[in-house]
Design an enzyme around this catalytic site. Structure first.
Site, PDB file in Angstrom:
ATOM      1  N   SER A 106       0.798  -1.107  -0.078  1.00  0.00           N
ATOM      2  CA  SER A 106      -0.071   0.032  -0.028  1.00  0.00           C
ATOM      3  C   SER A 106       0.786   1.363  -0.062  1.00  0.00           C
ATOM      4  O   SER A 106       2.067   1.263   0.544  1.00  0.00           O
ATOM      5  CB  SER A 106      -0.948  -0.089   1.189  1.00  0.00           C
ATOM      6  OG  SER A 106      -1.305   1.242   1.143  1.00  0.00           O
TER       7      SER A 106
ATOM      8  N   TYR B 195      -1.944  -1.563  10.900  1.00  0.00           N
ATOM      9  CA  TYR B 195      -2.066  -1.775   9.744  1.00  0.00           C
ATOM     10  C   TYR B 195      -0.769  -1.580   8.715  1.00  0.00           C
ATOM     11  O   TYR B 195      -0.406  -2.187   8.100  1.00  0.00           O
ATOM     12  CB  TYR B 195      -3.522  -1.508   9.077  1.00  0.00           C
ATOM     13  CG  TYR B 195      -3.474  -1.403   7.628  1.00  0.00           C
ATOM     14  CD1 TYR B 195      -3.659  -2.630   7.038  1.00  0.00           C
ATOM     15  CD2 TYR B 195      -3.498  -0.235   6.734  1.00  0.00           C
ATOM     16  CE1 TYR B 195      -3.662  -2.489   5.514  1.00  0.00           C
ATOM     17  CE2 TYR B 195      -3.407  -0.110   5.431  1.00  0.00           C
ATOM     18  CZ  TYR B 195      -3.278  -1.506   4.805  1.00  0.00           C
ATOM     19  OH  TYR B 195      -3.615  -1.556   3.525  1.00  0.00           O
TER      20      TYR B 195
ATOM     21  N   LYS C 142       2.218  -4.000   6.514  1.00  0.00           N
ATOM     22  CA  LYS C 142       2.684  -3.648   5.336  1.00  0.00           C
ATOM     23  C   LYS C 142       4.363  -3.526   5.252  1.00  0.00           C
ATOM     24  O   LYS C 142       4.683  -3.960   4.278  1.00  0.00           O
ATOM     25  CB  LYS C 142       1.932  -2.732   4.463  1.00  0.00           C
ATOM     26  CG  LYS C 142       0.315  -2.975   4.173  1.00  0.00           C
ATOM     27  CD  LYS C 142       0.007  -3.990   3.376  1.00  0.00           C
ATOM     28  CE  LYS C 142      -1.284  -4.724   3.392  1.00  0.00           C
ATOM     29  NZ  LYS C 142      -1.631  -5.815   2.733  1.00  0.00           N
TER      30      LYS C 142
HETATM   31  C1  UD1 Z   1      -7.103   4.523   3.550  1.00  0.00           C
HETATM   32  C2  UD1 Z   1      -5.874   3.881   4.444  1.00  0.00           C
HETATM   33  C3  UD1 Z   1      -4.579   3.089   3.549  1.00  0.00           C
HETATM   34  C4  UD1 Z   1      -5.158   2.106   3.129  1.00  0.00           C
HETATM   35  C5  UD1 Z   1      -6.442   2.426   2.105  1.00  0.00           C
HETATM   36  C6  UD1 Z   1      -7.307   1.144   1.351  1.00  0.00           C
HETATM   37  C7  UD1 Z   1      -5.603   5.691   6.199  1.00  0.00           C
HETATM   38  C8  UD1 Z   1      -4.942   6.645   6.869  1.00  0.00           C
HETATM   39  N1  UD1 Z   1      -5.256   5.074   5.030  1.00  0.00           N
HETATM   40  O1  UD1 Z   1      -6.470   5.294   2.627  1.00  0.00           O
HETATM   41  O2  UD1 Z   1      -3.656   3.053   4.355  1.00  0.00           O
HETATM   42  O3  UD1 Z   1      -4.383   1.430   2.312  1.00  0.00           O
HETATM   43  O4  UD1 Z   1      -7.421   3.125   3.216  1.00  0.00           O
HETATM   44  O5  UD1 Z   1      -8.171   0.574   2.550  1.00  0.00           O
HETATM   45  O6  UD1 Z   1      -6.776   5.516   6.410  1.00  0.00           O
HETATM   46  N2  UD1 Z   1     -12.953  10.606   3.348  1.00  0.00           N
HETATM   47  C9  UD1 Z   1     -13.827  11.719   3.825  1.00  0.00           C
HETATM   48  N3  UD1 Z   1     -15.065  11.025   4.412  1.00  0.00           N
HETATM   49  C10 UD1 Z   1     -15.297   9.631   4.360  1.00  0.00           C
HETATM   50  C11 UD1 Z   1     -14.266   8.661   4.234  1.00  0.00           C
HETATM   51  C12 UD1 Z   1     -12.945   9.457   3.636  1.00  0.00           C
HETATM   52  O7  UD1 Z   1     -13.800  12.759   3.537  1.00  0.00           O
HETATM   53  O8  UD1 Z   1     -16.297   9.228   4.697  1.00  0.00           O
HETATM   54  C13 UD1 Z   1     -11.804  11.214   2.651  1.00  0.00           C
HETATM   55  C14 UD1 Z   1     -10.420  10.796   3.556  1.00  0.00           C
HETATM   56  O9  UD1 Z   1     -10.395  11.783   4.741  1.00  0.00           O
HETATM   57  C15 UD1 Z   1      -9.265  10.805   2.540  1.00  0.00           C
HETATM   58  C16 UD1 Z   1     -10.237  10.285   1.407  1.00  0.00           C
HETATM   59  O10 UD1 Z   1     -11.616  10.525   1.411  1.00  0.00           O
HETATM   60  O11 UD1 Z   1      -8.971  12.151   2.276  1.00  0.00           O
HETATM   61  C17 UD1 Z   1     -10.003   8.877   1.008  1.00  0.00           C
HETATM   62  O12 UD1 Z   1     -10.187   8.143   2.228  1.00  0.00           O
HETATM   63  P1  UD1 Z   1     -10.097   6.755   2.267  1.00  0.00           P
HETATM   64  O13 UD1 Z   1     -11.024   6.052   1.215  1.00  0.00           O
HETATM   65  O14 UD1 Z   1     -10.360   6.152   3.748  1.00  0.00           O
HETATM   66  O15 UD1 Z   1      -8.704   6.133   2.079  1.00  0.00           O
HETATM   67  P2  UD1 Z   1      -7.206   6.508   2.784  1.00  0.00           P
HETATM   68  O16 UD1 Z   1      -7.525   7.217   3.990  1.00  0.00           O
HETATM   69  O17 UD1 Z   1      -6.645   7.364   1.364  1.00  0.00           O
END
Ligand code: UD1
Length: 344
Positions: A127, A152, A156
């Site tokens: 990841s 987590y 990795k």
């Molecule tokens: C997360 C994990 C990453 C993992 C990946 C796959 C973290 C810090 N990282 O990535 O290690 O490999 O998932 O499962 O958690 N967001 C919102 N609202 C929401 C959900 C997300 O605004 O309800 C935003 C988050 O703040 C982020 C973006 O959307 O900026 C992507 O979030 P998400 O899909 O959870 O992935 P990551 O956090 O990038």
């Protein structure tokens, strides 16, 4: 002769999409999965799409002897793609030992089996979380590995170290670690996709569930990031593009004469997209209005991360092809399909 590929976690989200691509390439597939975060119906979806049903073994990789039995049963496995792992960041903070036990032990048992049964090749699901908050963008494979911000993420990093050490002592083996950026979307047939259990942590499943009315409102985490619109930026990659990269990686390992190699590739699009841009793209492509509000940053989130894909493009000859709107539409079609299926 068709090569036989063992896919751990093959009924999971990325695993199932990869199994389809492998079957469509004419490869023989054996899936190992303990069904802790997936179900057997995924096999029907795979068969519907590809016309072929992969072999399936319900095995927990923490169980060494059951794992070894699979290698006894299917002699001639030429490569493994190892997806099976726990992957929820928040949960890993609450249950670190469960994450270390599951993610590390599973890999160790597979590496032991590779040695015992003479399986030379492995592709590992890694990841972009290993880069943490990167010093410069886009992120290349040479970027420094930061202290992981969750157990987590640490699993990795440790798994990559275990692989590197193991390869140094096994001249007959080849390993490719694929560092995924943010995989999203579903198969264009809408017959397989991501099935989060409970409230989704990830952005796109939360968006599709909100649009469908299962969640009332999407929280956008953070509006004061140092980005053009204030929301965080990620590199969202279509899961089918990602799946195809695994086929390319497997071919590379199968064709490799000189072993003892440990290679790492970033798998992303190379393009950073903000949360607000994702929302707009979803609304444009689906015609659905999303109910969302801006809230505080989510703890542990990085401001922006997107891939330098030159190494994967040039060395693997692979490139992400699908656009963001097409990808979001596939996620929406999948959401509608599973909800409809649940009511019939
Ligand atoms: C997360 C994990 C990453 C993992 C990946 C796959 C973290 C810090 N990282 O990535 O290690 O490999 O998932 O499962 O958690 N967001 C919102 N609202 C929401 C959900 C997300 O605004 O309800 C935003 C988050 O703040 C982020 C973006 O959307 O900026 C992507 O979030 P998400 O899909 O959870 O992935 P990551 O956090 O990038």
């Amino acid at each position: 002769m068709k090569p036989t590929i063992l896919v751990t976690g093959g009924t999971g989200y990325i695993g199932s999409h990869t199994v389809i691509e492998l079957l469509e390439e004419g490869m023989e597939v054996v899936i190992i999965d303990n069904l802790s975060n997936s179900n057997l119906e995924v096999l029907d979806g795979i068969e519907d799409i590809s016309g072929k049903r992969p072999h399936f073994e319900k095995v927990d990789l923490r169980d060494r002897s059951s794992t070894f039995e699979v290698f006894e049963k299917y002699s001639g496995i030429e490569a493994i793609i190892h997806f099976a792992a726990f992957k929820a960041v928040g949960e890993s903070v609450e249950k670190p030992l469960a994450y270390y036990e599951n993610n590390l032990l599973s890999l160790i048992h597979l590496l032991e089996a590779m040695k015992k049964y003479g399986v030379p090749n492995l592709v590992f699901s890694s990841s972009c979380t290993v880069y943490g908050e990167p010093d410069s963008l886009p992120v290349t494979e040479e970027a420094s590995i930061k202290k992981a911000n969750s157990p987590y993420g640490n699993t990795k990093q440790i798994c990559e170290e275990i692989l590197q050490d193991t390869i140094e002592s096994s001249p007959e083996n080849g390993v490719i670690s694929l560092r995924y950026f943010n995989p999203i979307g579903a198969h264009p047939s809408a017959k397989i996709g991501e099935l989060p259990i409970g409230v989704p942590n990830n952005l796109v499943p939360f968006i599709t569930q909100t649009a469908f009315g299962i969640r009332e409102q999407l929280n956008v985490f953070g509006q004061d990031y140092n980005t053009p619109d204030g929301s965080a930026i990620r590199d969202y990659i279509n899961v089918v593009d990602l799946a195809r990269a695994h086929v390319v990686a497997i071919r590379r390992l199968l064709e490799q004469k000189q072993k003892s190699s440990f290679e790492v590739f970033n798998l992303g699009t190379g393009k950073g997209i903000s949360v607000l841009e994702i929302i707009r793209a979803f609304e444009n492509t689906t015609g659905q209005k999303l109910n969302y509000r801006m809230v505080d940053r989510r703890e542990g989130d990085v401001e922006q991360v997107y891939a330098d894909t030159a190494f994967a493009n040039n060395e693997l000859g692979w490139k992400a092809e699908k656009g963001i709107e097409e990808t979001l539409l596939s996620a929406w079609n999948w959401e509608k399909y599973i909800r409809l299926k649940a009511t019939t």
